[in-house]
Design a protein around this motif. Structure first.
Motif, short mmCIF file in Angstrom:
data_model
loop_
_atom_site.label_atom_id
_atom_site.label_comp_id
_atom_site.label_asym_id
_atom_site.label_seq_id
_atom_site.Cartn_x
_atom_site.Cartn_y
_atom_site.Cartn_z
N ALA A 17 0.82 -1.22 0.00
CA ALA A 17 0.00 0.00 0.00
C ALA A 17 0.85 1.27 0.00
N ASP A 18 2.02 1.20 0.60
CA ASP A 18 2.94 2.35 0.62
C ASP A 18 4.29 1.83 0.15
N LEU A 19 4.50 1.84 -1.15
CA LEU A 19 5.71 1.25 -1.73
C LEU A 19 6.98 1.94 -1.23
N HIS A 20 6.93 3.23 -1.05
CA HIS A 20 8.10 3.96 -0.55
C HIS A 20 8.49 3.42 0.83
N ALA A 21 7.51 3.24 1.70
CA ALA A 21 7.79 2.70 3.04
C ALA A 21 8.30 1.26 2.97
N LEU A 22 7.70 0.45 2.11
CA LEU A 22 8.13 -0.95 1.96
C LEU A 22 9.57 -1.02 1.48
N LEU A 23 9.91 -0.27 0.45
CA LEU A 23 11.27 -0.30 -0.07
C LEU A 23 12.28 0.24 0.95
N SER A 24 11.87 1.27 1.69
CA SER A 24 12.76 1.81 2.72
C SER A 24 13.02 0.76 3.80
N GLY A 183 2.71 -13.81 13.96
CA GLY A 183 1.25 -13.81 14.00
C GLY A 183 0.65 -12.68 14.82
N ALA A 184 1.42 -12.16 15.76
CA ALA A 184 0.93 -11.09 16.64
C ALA A 184 1.16 -9.69 16.05
N LEU A 185 1.92 -9.60 14.98
CA LEU A 185 2.25 -8.29 14.42
C LEU A 185 1.19 -7.84 13.41
N PRO A 186 0.93 -6.54 13.37
CA PRO A 186 -0.03 -6.04 12.37
C PRO A 186 0.59 -6.07 10.97
N HIS A 187 -0.26 -6.14 9.97
CA HIS A 187 0.21 -6.05 8.59
C HIS A 187 0.55 -4.60 8.31
N ALA A 188 1.70 -4.37 7.75
CA ALA A 188 2.15 -3.00 7.47
C ALA A 188 3.04 -3.00 6.23
N ALA A 189 3.41 -1.82 5.78
CA ALA A 189 4.27 -1.67 4.61
C ALA A 189 5.72 -1.92 5.02
N ARG A 190 5.99 -3.17 5.37
CA ARG A 190 7.33 -3.59 5.75
C ARG A 190 7.47 -5.08 5.47
N VAL A 191 8.71 -5.53 5.41
CA VAL A 191 8.97 -6.94 5.08
C VAL A 191 8.51 -7.85 6.22
N HIS A 192 8.81 -7.47 7.46
CA HIS A 192 8.40 -8.30 8.62
C HIS A 192 7.45 -7.52 9.49
#
Length: 192
Positions: A17-24, A183-192
């Motif tokens: 959803a936020d490619l800039h954040a994911l790539l960073s 499993g306890a972490l929220p889905h976000a614009a990050r690898v883990h």
């Protein structure tokens, strides 16, 4: 496959959803992977058999930093600041303090991080391919292969430290813990 769980199907949408954040975030993950390999060399220089392997791994991870940076640059972006990685922190909290358990756990934690990265980079490759983002699909597909190989390297380095039964017992325990953490972490614009 050492992972006891699979990533939730909704992760790709949140991560992309936020490619800039994911790539960073990905850039910082690759940087930390290189730093971790070199940290193991610093801590265990007497393990000459692993120094060469870890040095090469750090070199490859550094090349991934350069590749992610170039991808950011092609999009007109600079990397955003690093943010705490709760996934890695949770796994690192499981590392025991006495040797050889400390080294074994450090290697296994690195293997789990690489294995989860492999899974997630594959999901990114598939998701971006489905969205017609060929550059991103190819990029993540190639890096997923490397992450799988890196996980195997850490497992191989750990297997020689303790008897096979002790290795398998610790691998299973950390596998269960890794599944709980992810499993306890929220889905976000990050690898883990």
């Amino acid at each position: 496959m050492i992972l006891a769980s699979s990533t939730h199907p909704g992760w790709f949408a949140a991560a992309s959803a936020d490619l800039h954040a994911l790539l960073s975030d990905h850039l910082h993950c690759e940087r930390k992977a290189a730093e971790n390999a070199l940290s193991l060399v610093r801590r265990y220089p007497h393990r000459a058999d692993s120094v060469d392997v870890l040095g090469r791994l750090a070199h490859e991870e550094t090349s991934h930093v350069v590749q992610v940076s170039a991808l950011l640059g092609r999009r007109g972006w600079v990397p955003r600041a690093d943010t705490p990685n709760l996934y890695a922190r949770g796994l690192l909290a499981e590392v025991r303090s006495r040797e050889p358990e400390r080294l074994l756990d450090s290697l296994l934690v690195a293997a789990f991080i690489e294995a989860r990265s492999h899974e997630r980079l594959q999901l990114l490759a598939q998701g971006f391919a489905g969205a017609g983002e060929d550059e991103l699909a190819g990029f993540y597909g190639a890096l997923a292969v490397a992450e799988d190989r890196h996980a195997e390297i850490f497992l191989e380095l750990g297997q020689v430290l303790v008897p096979a039964e002790a290795f398998e017992h610790r691998l299973r325990a950390l596998s269960r813990r890794e599944a709980e953490i992810i499993g306890a972490l929220p889905h976000a614009a990050r690898v883990h």
